[in-house]
Motif scaffolding. Structure first.
Motif, PDB file in Angstrom:
ATOM      1  N   MET A   1       0.845  -1.192   0.000  1.00  0.00           N
ATOM      2  CA  MET A   1       0.000   0.000   0.000  1.00  0.00           C
ATOM      3  C   MET A   1       0.884   1.247   0.000  1.00  0.00           C
ATOM      4  O   MET A   1       1.718   1.419   0.889  1.00  0.00           O
ATOM      5  CB  MET A   1      -0.905  -0.005   1.239  1.00  0.00           C
ATOM      6  CG  MET A   1      -1.699   1.278   1.443  1.00  0.00           C
ATOM      7  SD  MET A   1      -3.109   1.450   0.361  1.00  0.00           S
ATOM      8  CE  MET A   1      -4.254   0.338   1.186  1.00  0.00           C
ATOM      9  N   HIS A   2       0.710   2.103  -0.986  1.00  0.00           N
ATOM     10  CA  HIS A   2       1.441   3.365  -1.022  1.00  0.00           C
ATOM     11  C   HIS A   2       0.821   4.325  -0.011  1.00  0.00           C
ATOM     12  O   HIS A   2      -0.392   4.349   0.169  1.00  0.00           O
ATOM     13  CB  HIS A   2       1.365   3.976  -2.426  1.00  0.00           C
ATOM     14  CG  HIS A   2       1.853   3.060  -3.502  1.00  0.00           C
ATOM     15  ND1 HIS A   2       3.176   2.739  -3.652  1.00  0.00           N
ATOM     16  CD2 HIS A   2       1.180   2.391  -4.483  1.00  0.00           C
ATOM     17  CE1 HIS A   2       3.313   1.912  -4.677  1.00  0.00           C
ATOM     18  NE2 HIS A   2       2.123   1.678  -5.193  1.00  0.00           N
ATOM     19  N   SER A   3       1.671   5.116   0.643  1.00  0.00           N
ATOM     20  CA  SER A   3       1.194   6.067   1.651  1.00  0.00           C
ATOM     21  C   SER A   3       1.370   7.495   1.170  1.00  0.00           C
ATOM     22  O   SER A   3       2.221   7.786   0.327  1.00  0.00           O
ATOM     23  CB  SER A   3       1.961   5.869   2.965  1.00  0.00           C
ATOM     24  OG  SER A   3       1.640   4.616   3.544  1.00  0.00           O
ATOM     25  N   ARG A   4       0.554   8.371   1.754  1.00  0.00           N
ATOM     26  CA  ARG A   4       0.628   9.802   1.464  1.00  0.00           C
ATOM     27  C   ARG A   4       0.541  10.558   2.789  1.00  0.00           C
ATOM     28  O   ARG A   4      -0.092  10.086   3.741  1.00  0.00           O
ATOM     29  CB  ARG A   4      -0.521  10.238   0.545  1.00  0.00           C
ATOM     30  CG  ARG A   4      -0.526   9.546  -0.802  1.00  0.00           C
ATOM     31  CD  ARG A   4      -1.577  10.113  -1.735  1.00  0.00           C
ATOM     32  NE  ARG A   4      -1.532   9.459  -3.039  1.00  0.00           N
ATOM     33  CZ  ARG A   4      -2.051   9.950  -4.152  1.00  0.00           C
ATOM     34  NH1 ARG A   4      -2.692  11.118  -4.119  1.00  0.00           N
ATOM     35  NH2 ARG A   4      -1.949   9.305  -5.301  1.00  0.00           N
ATOM     36  N   PRO A   5       1.157  11.736   2.856  1.00  0.00           N
ATOM     37  CA  PRO A   5       1.024  12.542   4.077  1.00  0.00           C
ATOM     38  C   PRO A   5      -0.432  12.918   4.313  1.00  0.00           C
ATOM     39  O   PRO A   5      -1.138  13.291   3.359  1.00  0.00           O
ATOM     40  CB  PRO A   5       1.870  13.782   3.787  1.00  0.00           C
ATOM     41  CG  PRO A   5       2.770  13.389   2.657  1.00  0.00           C
ATOM     42  CD  PRO A   5       2.010  12.381   1.858  1.00  0.00           C
ATOM     43  N   PHE A   6      -0.871  12.829   5.567  1.00  0.00           N
ATOM     44  CA  PHE A   6      -2.234  13.253   5.894  1.00  0.00           C
ATOM     45  C   PHE A   6      -2.160  14.703   6.372  1.00  0.00           C
ATOM     46  O   PHE A   6      -2.149  14.990   7.570  1.00  0.00           O
ATOM     47  CB  PHE A   6      -2.842  12.338   6.961  1.00  0.00           C
ATOM     48  CG  PHE A   6      -4.333  12.519   7.088  1.00  0.00           C
ATOM     49  CD1 PHE A   6      -5.193  12.037   6.124  1.00  0.00           C
ATOM     50  CD2 PHE A   6      -4.875  13.193   8.176  1.00  0.00           C
ATOM     51  CE1 PHE A   6      -6.567  12.206   6.223  1.00  0.00           C
ATOM     52  CE2 PHE A   6      -6.242  13.371   8.293  1.00  0.00           C
ATOM     53  CZ  PHE A   6      -7.097  12.883   7.310  1.00  0.00           C
ATOM     54  N   GLY A   7      -2.062  15.584   5.398  1.00  0.00           N
ATOM     55  CA  GLY A   7      -1.992  17.004   5.702  1.00  0.00           C
ATOM     56  C   GLY A   7      -0.806  17.316   6.600  1.00  0.00           C
ATOM     57  O   GLY A   7       0.287  16.773   6.437  1.00  0.00           O
ATOM     58  N   ARG A   8      -1.034  18.196   7.568  1.00  0.00           N
ATOM     59  CA  ARG A   8       0.039  18.626   8.471  1.00  0.00           C
ATOM     60  C   ARG A   8      -0.035  17.923   9.822  1.00  0.00           C
ATOM     61  O   ARG A   8       0.508  18.404  10.808  1.00  0.00           O
ATOM     62  CB  ARG A   8      -0.029  20.144   8.658  1.00  0.00           C
ATOM     63  CG  ARG A   8      -1.360  20.673   9.141  1.00  0.00           C
ATOM     64  CD  ARG A   8      -1.368  22.182   9.308  1.00  0.00           C
ATOM     65  NE  ARG A   8      -2.663  22.636   9.783  1.00  0.00           N
ATOM     66  CZ  ARG A   8      -3.670  22.966   8.987  1.00  0.00           C
ATOM     67  NH1 ARG A   8      -3.531  22.922   7.668  1.00  0.00           N
ATOM     68  NH2 ARG A   8      -4.824  23.358   9.507  1.00  0.00           N
ATOM     69  N   THR A   9      -0.706  16.764   9.865  1.00  0.00           N
ATOM     70  CA  THR A   9      -0.863  16.045  11.129  1.00  0.00           C
ATOM     71  C   THR A   9       0.400  15.305  11.547  1.00  0.00           C
ATOM     72  O   THR A   9       0.501  14.833  12.683  1.00  0.00           O
ATOM     73  CB  THR A   9      -2.009  15.016  11.039  1.00  0.00           C
ATOM     74  OG1 THR A   9      -1.648  14.013  10.080  1.00  0.00           O
ATOM     75  CG2 THR A   9      -3.319  15.683  10.627  1.00  0.00           C
ATOM     76  N   GLY A  10       1.332  15.130  10.624  1.00  0.00           N
ATOM     77  CA  GLY A  10       2.510  14.322  10.915  1.00  0.00           C
ATOM     78  C   GLY A  10       2.305  12.849  10.667  1.00  0.00           C
ATOM     79  O   GLY A  10       3.236  12.053  10.837  1.00  0.00           O
ATOM     80  N   ARG A  11       1.101  12.465  10.258  1.00  0.00           N
ATOM     81  CA  ARG A  11       0.793  11.060   9.968  1.00  0.00           C
ATOM     82  C   ARG A  11       0.818  10.815   8.457  1.00  0.00           C
ATOM     83  O   ARG A  11       0.447  11.687   7.665  1.00  0.00           O
ATOM     84  CB  ARG A  11      -0.604  10.707  10.489  1.00  0.00           C
ATOM     85  CG  ARG A  11      -0.753  10.674  11.996  1.00  0.00           C
ATOM     86  CD  ARG A  11      -0.226   9.395  12.611  1.00  0.00           C
ATOM     87  NE  ARG A  11      -0.908   8.201  12.162  1.00  0.00           N
ATOM     88  CZ  ARG A  11      -1.950   7.645  12.805  1.00  0.00           C
ATOM     89  NH1 ARG A  11      -2.428   8.191  13.920  1.00  0.00           N
ATOM     90  NH2 ARG A  11      -2.505   6.527  12.359  1.00  0.00           N
ATOM     91  N   ASN A  12       1.238   9.637   8.070  1.00  0.00           N
ATOM     92  CA  ASN A  12       1.065   9.148   6.707  1.00  0.00           C
ATOM     93  C   ASN A  12      -0.012   8.077   6.733  1.00  0.00           C
ATOM     94  O   ASN A  12      -0.114   7.307   7.699  1.00  0.00           O
ATOM     95  CB  ASN A  12       2.357   8.553   6.154  1.00  0.00           C
ATOM     96  CG  ASN A  12       3.373   9.617   5.805  1.00  0.00           C
ATOM     97  OD1 ASN A  12       3.053  10.802   5.757  1.00  0.00           O
ATOM     98  ND2 ASN A  12       4.601   9.196   5.560  1.00  0.00           N
ATOM     99  N   VAL A  13      -0.812   8.006   5.679  1.00  0.00           N
ATOM    100  CA  VAL A  13      -1.853   6.978   5.596  1.00  0.00           C
ATOM    101  C   VAL A  13      -1.824   6.361   4.203  1.00  0.00           C
ATOM    102  O   VAL A  13      -1.423   7.002   3.230  1.00  0.00           O
ATOM    103  CB  VAL A  13      -3.264   7.544   5.895  1.00  0.00           C
ATOM    104  CG1 VAL A  13      -3.341   8.089   7.312  1.00  0.00           C
ATOM    105  CG2 VAL A  13      -3.672   8.604   4.886  1.00  0.00           C
ATOM    106  N   GLY A  14      -2.257   5.109   4.135  1.00  0.00           N
ATOM    107  CA  GLY A  14      -2.377   4.455   2.844  1.00  0.00           C
ATOM    108  C   GLY A  14      -3.371   5.183   1.958  1.00  0.00           C
ATOM    109  O   GLY A  14      -4.389   5.689   2.430  1.00  0.00           O
ATOM    110  N   GLU A  15      -3.080   5.243   0.660  1.00  0.00           N
ATOM    111  CA  GLU A  15      -3.889   6.086  -0.223  1.00  0.00           C
ATOM    112  C   GLU A  15      -5.277   5.500  -0.514  1.00  0.00           C
ATOM    113  O   GLU A  15      -6.160   6.223  -0.977  1.00  0.00           O
ATOM    114  CB  GLU A  15      -3.136   6.384  -1.516  1.00  0.00           C
ATOM    115  CG  GLU A  15      -2.689   5.175  -2.279  1.00  0.00           C
ATOM    116  CD  GLU A  15      -1.705   5.522  -3.392  1.00  0.00           C
ATOM    117  OE1 GLU A  15      -1.254   6.681  -3.453  1.00  0.00           O
ATOM    118  OE2 GLU A  15      -1.394   4.645  -4.205  1.00  0.00           O
ATOM    119  N   ILE A  16      -5.489   4.237  -0.245  1.00  0.00           N
ATOM    120  CA  ILE A  16      -6.828   3.645  -0.303  1.00  0.00           C
ATOM    121  C   ILE A  16      -7.258   3.331   1.127  1.00  0.00           C
ATOM    122  O   ILE A  16      -6.576   2.603   1.849  1.00  0.00           O
ATOM    123  CB  ILE A  16      -6.860   2.346  -1.136  1.00  0.00           C
ATOM    124  CG1 ILE A  16      -6.425   2.603  -2.586  1.00  0.00           C
ATOM    125  CG2 ILE A  16      -8.252   1.724  -1.080  1.00  0.00           C
ATOM    126  CD1 ILE A  16      -7.455   3.243  -3.472  1.00  0.00           C
TER     127      ILE A  16
END
Length: 328
Positions: A1-16
């Motif tokens: 699963m590719h991840s993307r930054p979740f805005g400025r929260t400091g978290r990355n999440v899977g794109e799906i």
């Protein structure tokens, strides 16, 4: 699963991610055994973002998620929920500090956690975005440790643009798909500038973009695709993305030739959304393990060629734009 930054929260999440409306209610019969299996399959495959709401089955969706996470143990995925639709009527006056805290406490109990990863105002009335005290209430709840972050779920682009003027709005959830292109114009660019996460809902236009429906398809009486065709229960844009059913079916036939070998139309539709890097996560629904895994597999498709993007835009301009573009 590719991840993307979740805005400025400091978290990355899977794109799906996993959209959990359908395992709560309003999509026909709910089968808890299948729902639990779908969640487990998605999490086993690396999915780490789940979106739900306190009104999905009157909390049933939240409680099912809590059950699955308890069964699994270990590190929890990022769980986003929503609040506000429990009001008997959508008025700004209903978004009081007491009501917000009450709704959040209920979700904390349903999700069996001490702090919500993300709580989103659930499509409040447009005027709510012009009342800074509502966002002040959310700030206080973060300070008190009941929320890590908060955001909004919107119907209209104008609401999204107004919401991100508030400095602590971490995310905006919005409808964006091959039948709803307007968010990608001004809103997506502004969200990127402000490092606001974008959660894309209704990515398959309530299943229209799966290519599995036809003129004779019948939906159960408790499925919003039957009871909300004209916006009888909530905003009509939530059902088939606001596109008249027959118009959508005709447009789907023009999109079918664009599907890459070995993929489905639904996977093409999801990969198309991910072509815009303003999108943090897209949350298709799933009620079975097969659906959940097919959604996740869409992220593995190669980048779509410019010719495909142009063809999608042409179908939108010719068939869909007059029905939706200025409305939302």
């Amino acid at each position: 699963m590719h991840s993307r930054p979740f805005g400025r929260t400091g978290r990355n999440v899977g794109e799906i991610g996993f959209g959990a409306w359908a395992i709560g209610a309003a999509w026909g019969k709910v089968d808890d055994v299948e729902s639990v299996a779908a969640l487990h399959a998605a999490l086993d495959a690396g999915l780490d973002f789940i979106d739900t709401a306190d009104v999905y089955g009157d909390g049933h969706s939240e409680r099912l998620i809590a059950r699955v996470l308890k069964e699994r143990g270990g590190e929890r995925p990022f769980v986003a929920t929503k609040a506000g639709r429990r009001l008997p009527a959508q008025t700004v006056d209903g978004y009081t500090a007491a009501n917000l805290e009450g709704w959040i406490d209920r979700s904390l109990q349903n999700l069996e956690t001490d702090c919500l990863d993300l709580m989103q105002l659930h499509c409040p009335p447009t005027d709510a975005y012009y009342h800074p005290e509502i966002f002040d209430h959310m700030d206080r709840l973060v300070e008190r440790g009941k929320l890590r972050h908060y955001g909004v779920s919107v119907e209209r682009v104008e609401e999204a643009l107004k919401a991100i003027e508030y400095p602590n709005v971490a995310s905006v959830q919005i409808i964006y798909n091959m039948f709803r292109l307007r968010p990608a114009q001004l809103f997506f660019r502004e969200a990127q500038k402000r490092q606001v996460a974008v959660i894309v809902r209704v990515p398959l236009a309530s299943g229209l973009l799966s290519g599995k429906f036809g003129p004779d398809t019948r939906f159960a009486s408790d499925d919003h695709r039957q009871f909300n065709r004209k916006g009888e229960a909530f905003d009509v844009g939530e059902t088939f993305a606001g596109v008249p059913y027959d118009v959508g079916l005709a447009a789907v036939e023009k999109l079918r030739p664009l599907v890459p070998d070995g993929a489905t139309l639904a996977q093409l539709a999801l990969r198309w959304i991910l072509m815009d890097d303003a999108v943090s996560v897209v949350i298709p629904g799933a009620r079975t393990p097969v659906q959940a895994l097919a959604n996740i597999a869409a992220a593995e498709l190669p980048a779509l060629p410019e010719a495909t993007l142009a063809a999608v835009a042409k179908v939108y301009d010719e068939d869909i734009r007059p029905h939706v573009h200025q409305r939302w």
